[in-house]
Design a protein around this motif. Structure first.
Motif, PDB file in Angstrom:
ATOM      1  N   GLN A 100     -23.218  42.129  17.724  1.00  0.00           N
ATOM      2  CA  GLN A 100     -23.755  40.786  17.874  1.00  0.00           C
ATOM      3  C   GLN A 100     -24.798  40.682  18.978  1.00  0.00           C
ATOM      4  O   GLN A 100     -25.603  39.747  18.978  1.00  0.00           O
ATOM      5  CB  GLN A 100     -22.610  39.801  18.137  1.00  0.00           C
ATOM      6  N   ASN A 101     -24.793  41.595  19.914  1.00  0.00           N
ATOM      7  CA  ASN A 101     -25.743  41.511  21.027  1.00  0.00           C
ATOM      8  C   ASN A 101     -27.070  42.199  20.711  1.00  0.00           C
ATOM      9  O   ASN A 101     -27.922  42.335  21.580  1.00  0.00           O
ATOM     10  CB  ASN A 101     -25.130  42.136  22.277  1.00  0.00           C
ATOM     11  N   ALA A 102     -27.247  42.647  19.467  1.00  0.00           N
ATOM     12  CA  ALA A 102     -28.496  43.314  19.087  1.00  0.00           C
ATOM     13  C   ALA A 102     -29.645  42.313  19.112  1.00  0.00           C
ATOM     14  O   ALA A 102     -29.457  41.111  18.886  1.00  0.00           O
ATOM     15  CB  ALA A 102     -28.343  43.911  17.698  1.00  0.00           C
ATOM     16  N   PRO A 103     -30.866  42.789  19.386  1.00  0.00           N
ATOM     17  CA  PRO A 103     -32.044  41.896  19.445  1.00  0.00           C
ATOM     18  C   PRO A 103     -32.479  41.454  18.038  1.00  0.00           C
ATOM     19  O   PRO A 103     -33.241  42.145  17.373  1.00  0.00           O
ATOM     20  CB  PRO A 103     -33.103  42.753  20.118  1.00  0.00           C
ATOM     21  N   THR A 104     -31.986  40.324  17.588  1.00  0.00           N
ATOM     22  CA  THR A 104     -32.304  39.841  16.247  1.00  0.00           C
ATOM     23  C   THR A 104     -33.753  39.388  16.124  1.00  0.00           C
ATOM     24  O   THR A 104     -34.347  38.888  17.083  1.00  0.00           O
ATOM     25  CB  THR A 104     -31.384  38.680  15.845  1.00  0.00           C
ATOM     26  N   MET A 105     -34.300  39.574  14.952  1.00  0.00           N
ATOM     27  CA  MET A 105     -35.616  39.035  14.611  1.00  0.00           C
ATOM     28  C   MET A 105     -35.474  37.762  13.790  1.00  0.00           C
ATOM     29  O   MET A 105     -36.458  37.278  13.224  1.00  0.00           O
ATOM     30  CB  MET A 105     -36.436  40.073  13.822  1.00  0.00           C
ATOM     31  N   TYR A 106     -34.275  37.258  13.692  1.00  0.00           N
ATOM     32  CA  TYR A 106     -33.993  36.012  12.968  1.00  0.00           C
ATOM     33  C   TYR A 106     -34.438  36.105  11.499  1.00  0.00           C
ATOM     34  O   TYR A 106     -34.892  35.127  10.908  1.00  0.00           O
ATOM     35  CB  TYR A 106     -34.641  34.818  13.659  1.00  0.00           C
TER      36      TYR A 106
ATOM     37  N   TYR B  62     -44.002  31.074  13.662  1.00  0.00           N
ATOM     38  CA  TYR B  62     -43.090  31.850  14.503  1.00  0.00           C
ATOM     39  C   TYR B  62     -43.412  31.639  15.985  1.00  0.00           C
ATOM     40  O   TYR B  62     -44.579  31.521  16.370  1.00  0.00           O
ATOM     41  CB  TYR B  62     -43.199  33.341  14.175  1.00  0.00           C
ATOM     42  N   ALA B  63     -42.361  31.619  16.766  1.00  0.00           N
ATOM     43  CA  ALA B  63     -42.498  31.593  18.219  1.00  0.00           C
ATOM     44  C   ALA B  63     -42.304  33.009  18.748  1.00  0.00           C
ATOM     45  O   ALA B  63     -41.544  33.803  18.180  1.00  0.00           O
ATOM     46  CB  ALA B  63     -41.476  30.660  18.839  1.00  0.00           C
ATOM     47  N   THR B  64     -43.008  33.308  19.811  1.00  0.00           N
ATOM     48  CA  THR B  64     -42.917  34.648  20.407  1.00  0.00           C
ATOM     49  C   THR B  64     -41.953  34.623  21.586  1.00  0.00           C
ATOM     50  O   THR B  64     -42.028  33.761  22.463  1.00  0.00           O
ATOM     51  CB  THR B  64     -44.295  35.113  20.885  1.00  0.00           C
TER      52      THR B  64
ATOM     53  N   ASN C  59     -37.465  45.648  25.742  1.00  0.00           N
ATOM     54  CA  ASN C  59     -38.906  45.842  25.828  1.00  0.00           C
ATOM     55  C   ASN C  59     -39.589  45.665  24.471  1.00  0.00           C
ATOM     56  O   ASN C  59     -40.401  46.480  24.048  1.00  0.00           O
ATOM     57  CB  ASN C  59     -39.219  47.232  26.393  1.00  0.00           C
ATOM     58  N   ILE C  60     -39.222  44.595  23.795  1.00  0.00           N
ATOM     59  CA  ILE C  60     -39.831  44.298  22.496  1.00  0.00           C
ATOM     60  C   ILE C  60     -40.199  42.817  22.447  1.00  0.00           C
ATOM     61  O   ILE C  60     -39.733  42.015  23.265  1.00  0.00           O
ATOM     62  CB  ILE C  60     -38.878  44.609  21.318  1.00  0.00           C
ATOM     63  N   VAL C  61     -41.068  42.473  21.482  1.00  0.00           N
ATOM     64  CA  VAL C  61     -41.458  41.093  21.223  1.00  0.00           C
ATOM     65  C   VAL C  61     -40.714  40.608  19.984  1.00  0.00           C
ATOM     66  O   VAL C  61     -40.764  41.254  18.933  1.00  0.00           O
ATOM     67  CB  VAL C  61     -42.977  40.961  21.015  1.00  0.00           C
ATOM     68  N   ILE C  62     -40.027  39.515  20.102  1.00  0.00           N
ATOM     69  CA  ILE C  62     -39.263  38.940  18.998  1.00  0.00           C
ATOM     70  C   ILE C  62     -40.037  37.766  18.412  1.00  0.00           C
ATOM     71  O   ILE C  62     -40.599  36.950  19.150  1.00  0.00           O
ATOM     72  CB  ILE C  62     -37.870  38.476  19.474  1.00  0.00           C
ATOM     73  N   ARG C  63     -40.086  37.714  17.093  1.00  0.00           N
ATOM     74  CA  ARG C  63     -40.726  36.599  16.397  1.00  0.00           C
ATOM     75  C   ARG C  63     -39.623  35.742  15.784  1.00  0.00           C
ATOM     76  O   ARG C  63     -38.941  36.158  14.861  1.00  0.00           O
ATOM     77  CB  ARG C  63     -41.657  37.107  15.296  1.00  0.00           C
ATOM     78  N   LYS C  64     -39.481  34.549  16.291  1.00  0.00           N
ATOM     79  CA  LYS C  64     -38.417  33.658  15.831  1.00  0.00           C
ATOM     80  C   LYS C  64     -39.018  32.503  15.029  1.00  0.00           C
ATOM     81  O   LYS C  64     -39.971  31.855  15.482  1.00  0.00           O
ATOM     82  CB  LYS C  64     -37.647  33.092  17.024  1.00  0.00           C
TER      83      LYS C  64
ATOM     84  N   ASP D 152     -44.373  43.467  14.136  1.00  0.00           N
ATOM     85  CA  ASP D 152     -44.936  44.317  15.186  1.00  0.00           C
ATOM     86  C   ASP D 152     -45.503  43.415  16.273  1.00  0.00           C
ATOM     87  O   ASP D 152     -45.325  42.188  16.242  1.00  0.00           O
ATOM     88  CB  ASP D 152     -45.987  45.284  14.628  1.00  0.00           C
ATOM     89  N   ASP D 153     -46.191  44.003  17.222  1.00  0.00           N
ATOM     90  CA  ASP D 153     -46.698  43.223  18.351  1.00  0.00           C
ATOM     91  C   ASP D 153     -47.741  42.201  17.944  1.00  0.00           C
ATOM     92  O   ASP D 153     -48.029  41.252  18.680  1.00  0.00           O
ATOM     93  CB  ASP D 153     -47.292  44.163  19.415  1.00  0.00           C
ATOM     94  N   ARG D 154     -48.338  42.371  16.760  1.00  0.00           N
ATOM     95  CA  ARG D 154     -49.382  41.457  16.316  1.00  0.00           C
ATOM     96  C   ARG D 154     -48.833  40.287  15.496  1.00  0.00           C
ATOM     97  O   ARG D 154     -49.513  39.282  15.319  1.00  0.00           O
ATOM     98  CB  ARG D 154     -50.418  42.217  15.492  1.00  0.00           C
ATOM     99  N   GLY D 155     -47.640  40.429  14.968  1.00  0.00           N
ATOM    100  CA  GLY D 155     -47.088  39.330  14.178  1.00  0.00           C
ATOM    101  C   GLY D 155     -46.099  39.811  13.140  1.00  0.00           C
ATOM    102  O   GLY D 155     -45.614  40.950  13.179  1.00  0.00           O
TER     103      GLY D 155
END
Length: 312
Positions: A138-144, A275-277, A284-289, A150-153
């Motif tokens: 459950q603590n994994a970094p979800t991308m929803y 999406y929100a960043t 060390n990643i960017v999540i798009r929610k 990727d870093d661009r979207g």
């Protein structure tokens, strides 16, 4: 010597399509001809008689529907005795008094189409996250549910989705198709049903257009118009009251998009996600929610009753 025509006892056989079907009505008349051994003289007399006396036969009770002498066959029986059979076919293609379709064919296609999706089918197995140790908890970094991020979207992925198209083809009298009718149908192309059509709720059916063809020649005149109408259907998604028809829910519930679970989308509307960043410092990643779901109406409403093929 005079050439005499005596109608044969086998004359006047006919096959008549009473309701103006596309199939040709046919009739034949047979005469015994006496008076010349010269074949050229007999042919000349036959052509003169057909042109002056026997060129047409009118269907009883329908004076506008005539069969035309299209061909004849000649047999030489003996000396100056000949037998001629004159074959009649329907002039034109239909009874001008008929106003409705003469023939209908329907075909459909459920071959899937390609669509770019940016969200997985959640919840549950819609998104699974793996690390070096395997499936993360459950603590994994979800991308929803965002797909191919990727870093661009959010790039998404092309998948096969259900697609339903169908074609309705009609043969109609030549008088059915007017310039005004063609223009009216043309203006409906690229519109969605304003009311229930063929059992589909409002907003589910897209009219893709009409094609038409007609045969004409100088002897027969106008044939029927062959018209084909093409449609595509996509189910509505939303609350049960949003996509019901006559009080019966016939659409689909909304699919969750991230944490957004409520929206109403008619079948032919366009849905996209803003999406929100978020920066995940721990990984060390960017999540798009998914922040908002936008539903845009991109096709105008159309009154499909104007197509003239019924709506039920």
């Amino acid at each position: 010597m005079a050439i005499n025509w005596i109608e044969d006892t086998t004359s006047r056989s006919a096959t008549i399509f009473r309701l103006g079907r596309r199939d040709p009505s046919i009739r034949s008349r047979v005469w015994n001809i006496v008076g010349s051994t010269n074949e050229d003289v007999i042919h000349a007399d036959i052509n003169a008689k057909i042109s002056n006396l026997y060129q047409y036969w009118t269907f009883p009770g329908q004076p506008l529907v005539r069969l035309r002498a299209e061909s004849y066959s000649l047999e030489h029986d003996a000396d100056d005795l000949w037998k001629v059979t004159v074959n009649y076919e329907k002039l034109g293609a239909d009874d001008p008094t008929q106003t409705g379709p003469l023939k209908r064919v329907r075909s459909f296609d459920t071959t899937g189409g390609t669509q770019t999706v940016t969200q997985s089918r959640g919840p549950g197995d819609g998104e699974q996250i793996y690390g070096p140790s395997g499936l993360l908890g459950q603590n994994a970094p979800t991308m929803y549910g965002a797909v191919n991020v990727d870093d661009r979207g959010v790039n998404g992925v092309d998948i096969v989705v259900p697609q339903f198209t169908w074609t309705e083809s009609y043969d109609v009298p030549s008088s059915y198709v007017t310039n005004a009718y063609v223009r009216a149908v043309h203006l409906l192309t690229g519109s969605v049903n304003l009311a229930t059509f063929r059992g589909f709720a409002r907003g589910e059916v897209l009219f893709l257009g009409m094609t038409g063809s007609q045969e004409w020649d100088a002897q027969r005149g106008d044939g029927p118009w062959s018209l084909s109408y093409k449609f595509s259907a996509t189910p509505n998604r939303g609350s049960s009251t949003f996509h019901e028809t006559n009080g019966v829910a016939n659409g689909l519930p909304p699919e969750p998009i991230g944490e957004i679970t409520t929206y109403n989308k008619r079948g032919q509307d366009f849905l996209w996600v803003k999406y929100a960043t978020q920066d995940d410092q721990n990984n060390n990643i960017v999540i798009r929610k998914p922040l908002f779901v936008y539903v845009n109406k991109v096709y105008p409403d159309g009154d499909f009753s104007k197509i003239g093929i019924g709506v039920a």
